[in-house]
Design an enzyme around this catalytic site. Structure first.
Site, PDB file in Angstrom:
ATOM      1  N   HIS A 224     -21.668 -19.155  15.643  1.00  0.00           N
ATOM      2  CA  HIS A 224     -21.701 -19.630  17.034  1.00  0.00           C
ATOM      3  C   HIS A 224     -20.947 -18.645  17.913  1.00  0.00           C
ATOM      4  O   HIS A 224     -20.216 -17.788  17.418  1.00  0.00           O
ATOM      5  CB  HIS A 224     -21.042 -21.012  17.142  1.00  0.00           C
ATOM      6  CG  HIS A 224     -19.554 -20.969  16.872  1.00  0.00           C
ATOM      7  ND1 HIS A 224     -19.034 -20.913  15.596  1.00  0.00           N
ATOM      8  CD2 HIS A 224     -18.482 -20.921  17.707  1.00  0.00           C
ATOM      9  CE1 HIS A 224     -17.716 -20.858  15.658  1.00  0.00           C
ATOM     10  NE2 HIS A 224     -17.349 -20.850  16.933  1.00  0.00           N
ATOM     11  N   ASP A 226     -18.336 -18.759  21.478  1.00  0.00           N
ATOM     12  CA  ASP A 226     -17.502 -19.738  22.170  1.00  0.00           C
ATOM     13  C   ASP A 226     -17.906 -19.822  23.647  1.00  0.00           C
ATOM     14  O   ASP A 226     -18.207 -18.808  24.267  1.00  0.00           O
ATOM     15  CB  ASP A 226     -16.017 -19.361  22.053  1.00  0.00           C
ATOM     16  CG  ASP A 226     -15.515 -19.444  20.612  1.00  0.00           C
ATOM     17  OD1 ASP A 226     -16.177 -20.100  19.785  1.00  0.00           O
ATOM     18  OD2 ASP A 226     -14.461 -18.840  20.319  1.00  0.00           O
ATOM     19  N   HIS A 281     -19.560 -15.538  15.593  1.00  0.00           N
ATOM     20  CA  HIS A 281     -18.618 -15.622  14.470  1.00  0.00           C
ATOM     21  C   HIS A 281     -18.861 -16.884  13.658  1.00  0.00           C
ATOM     22  O   HIS A 281     -19.535 -17.809  14.110  1.00  0.00           O
ATOM     23  CB  HIS A 281     -17.169 -15.540  14.964  1.00  0.00           C
ATOM     24  CG  HIS A 281     -16.804 -16.520  16.041  1.00  0.00           C
ATOM     25  ND1 HIS A 281     -17.216 -16.392  17.347  1.00  0.00           N
ATOM     26  CD2 HIS A 281     -16.069 -17.658  16.010  1.00  0.00           C
ATOM     27  CE1 HIS A 281     -16.746 -17.396  18.068  1.00  0.00           C
ATOM     28  NE2 HIS A 281     -16.048 -18.191  17.269  1.00  0.00           N
ATOM     29  N   ARG A 291      -7.862 -23.878   4.429  1.00  0.00           N
ATOM     30  CA  ARG A 291      -7.609 -22.884   5.470  1.00  0.00           C
ATOM     31  C   ARG A 291      -7.395 -23.609   6.788  1.00  0.00           C
ATOM     32  O   ARG A 291      -8.068 -24.600   7.068  1.00  0.00           O
ATOM     33  CB  ARG A 291      -8.815 -21.950   5.588  1.00  0.00           C
ATOM     34  CG  ARG A 291      -8.710 -20.944   6.689  1.00  0.00           C
ATOM     35  CD  ARG A 291      -9.844 -19.917   6.631  1.00  0.00           C
ATOM     36  NE  ARG A 291      -9.652 -18.935   7.668  1.00  0.00           N
ATOM     37  CZ  ARG A 291     -10.020 -19.105   8.933  1.00  0.00           C
ATOM     38  NH1 ARG A 291     -10.632 -20.192   9.318  1.00  0.00           N
ATOM     39  NH2 ARG A 291      -9.773 -18.166   9.826  1.00  0.00           N
TER      40      ARG A 291
HETATM   41  O1  LIG Z   1     -11.389 -21.049  12.051  1.00  0.00           O
HETATM   42  C1  LIG Z   1     -11.656 -19.972  12.591  1.00  0.00           C
HETATM   43  O2  LIG Z   1     -11.184 -18.904  12.207  1.00  0.00           O
HETATM   44  C2  LIG Z   1     -12.618 -19.922  13.758  1.00  0.00           C
HETATM   45  C3  LIG Z   1     -12.643 -21.168  14.584  1.00  0.00           C
HETATM   46  C4  LIG Z   1     -13.663 -21.100  15.680  1.00  0.00           C
HETATM   47  O3  LIG Z   1     -14.490 -20.238  15.733  1.00  0.00           O
HETATM   48  C5  LIG Z   1     -13.669 -22.118  16.745  1.00  0.00           C
HETATM   49  O4  LIG Z   1     -12.878 -23.084  16.694  1.00  0.00           O
HETATM   50  O5  LIG Z   1     -14.493 -21.982  17.691  1.00  0.00           O
HETATM   51 FE   LIG Z   2     -15.451 -20.173  17.665  1.00  0.00          FE
END
Ligand SMILES: O=C(O)CCC(=O)C(=O)O
Ligand SMILES: [Fe+2]
Length: 345
Positions: A224, A226, A281, A291
């Site tokens: 996705h 942001d 990403h 994680r």
């Molecule tokens: O957990 C991550 O490293 C990425 C989180 C992410 O892309 C988001 O919250 O939009």
């Molecule tokens: Fe993200």
């Protein structure tokens, strides 16, 4: 009202409860079919030795380096960002405390279907036919209401840590926005207009990717971009975040002690007239342990009209029509990654 953009947009697009309530991760011993992703979803991995640039914010050339990184990658890591390491440790430990609660306790802070804050699945869930191995908790400003539901007698340290963190993140976001817009040769007047409007809508997203019985067939967070100007991400020591680079493939963004990851979001992509990619990403489950990450989204108010800022590079023709942030968020809530093509000339 402050923080209104996202809450408003989410009210207009309520989710089905199936797309809000996370799995009871503690109770499963094998990966359920609903969470098995086809092997192709993990393909296209590139050389793990490649990495995004790291910029030291105290470097006199930081502005230029940040601009170059945004253009080449849409992402970079920052060091010497002035966020105290103790604060990073504290918010991470509070996030860990939250996600370690028993499922029935976490569900007391469940996000409502049309709500913006609280415990729940990733907002992009409805766009995929498999579930992600992920649980999240969204905060906008004060987290007191939900924190009280989680810890009736012991919520203050969570709220204090999250509030302090958002305040520090906002300062860092403002510094970064100035550097980035300057690198595009945007006039001081225009920079100030955008940066002073910015921050009227921010969110802090705590992410947890629990221990998974079959990590290679699960997906942490699907690909996705942001919906922010920029996102500042702190990740725990566990690997998993990957960004997509054209012509290269998926590149791992390894956590390095105390550095923060900065992503270009959709809104900055538009302001830059597509000079900066809004970086795609995802999170894969690389290591056999939980994680955590904390994503701070820095946005613009809902009535702000976004369009490419002058001077335009490289074609000097605007590639996007002007649209309010409210409308853009609405278009994205229905179309996800196709949203930008719908506002392109
Ligand atoms: O957990 C991550 O490293 C990425 C989180 C992410 O892309 C988001 O919250 O939009
Ligand atoms: Fe993200």
């Amino acid at each position: 009202m402050i923080m209104s953009t996202l809450s408003e947009a989410y009210q207009d697009h309520p989710l089905h409860p199936h797309h809000v309530i996370p799995l009871d991760f503690d109770s499963v011993r094998a990966l359920p079919d609903t969470h098995v992703w086809p092997p192709a979803s993990h393909a296209l991995e590139s050389d793990d030795r490649l990495s995004i640039p790291t910029v030291d914010l105290t470097d006199p050339d930081a502005g230029k380096l940040v601009g170059q990184a945004c253009e080449a990658w849409g992402a970079f890591q920052v060091t010497n960002h002035a966020i105290p390491l103790d604060l990073l440790r504290e918010v991470e430990s509070e996030a860990r405390r939250l996600f370690s609660l028993p499922t029935e306790q976490k569900l007391k802070a469940l996000r409502s279907p049309g709500g913006a804050t609280g415990y729940g699945l990733a907002r992009i869930s409805p766009f995929f036919n498999k579930y992600m191995w992920h649980e999240g908790f969204t905060i906008m400003g004060s987290s007191i209401d939900h924190a009280r539901d989680l810890w009736p007698n012991d919520y203050q340290r969570f709220c204090d840590a999250m509030e302090d963190y958002q305040k520090r993140m906002k300062e860092l976001a403002i510094t970064l926005m100035h550097l980035i817009l300057k690198s595009l040769d945007i006039s001081e007047e225009e920079r100030t207009r955008v940066v002073s409007a910015g921050g009227a809508s921010t969110a802090l997203q705590l992410n947890s990717y629990p221990f998974c019985p079959d990590p290679n067939r699960a997906m942490g967070l699907a690909p996705h971009t942001d919906t922010s100007l920029l996102t500042i991400l702190h990740q725990s020591t566990v690997n998993g975040l990957q960004i997509f680079k054209d012509g290269v493939g998926w590149v791992l963004v390894s956590p390095t002690n105390g550095s923060l990851v900065v992503n270009v979001g959709d809104l900055l992509h538009v302001l830059s007239n597509a000079q900066f990619p809004n970086v795609l990403h995802r999170v894969v489950l690389k290591e056999n342990q939980q994680r955590l990450s904390l994503a701070y989204f820095y946005c613009l108010p809902s009535d702000f009209h976004i369009s490419p800022l002058a001077p335009l590079n490289p074609t000097r023709m605007p590639l996007f029509r002007s649209v309010s942030v409210r409308d853009y968020i609405g278009i994205k809530a229905k179309n996800l990654e196709k949203a930008l093509s719908l506002i392109r000339f």
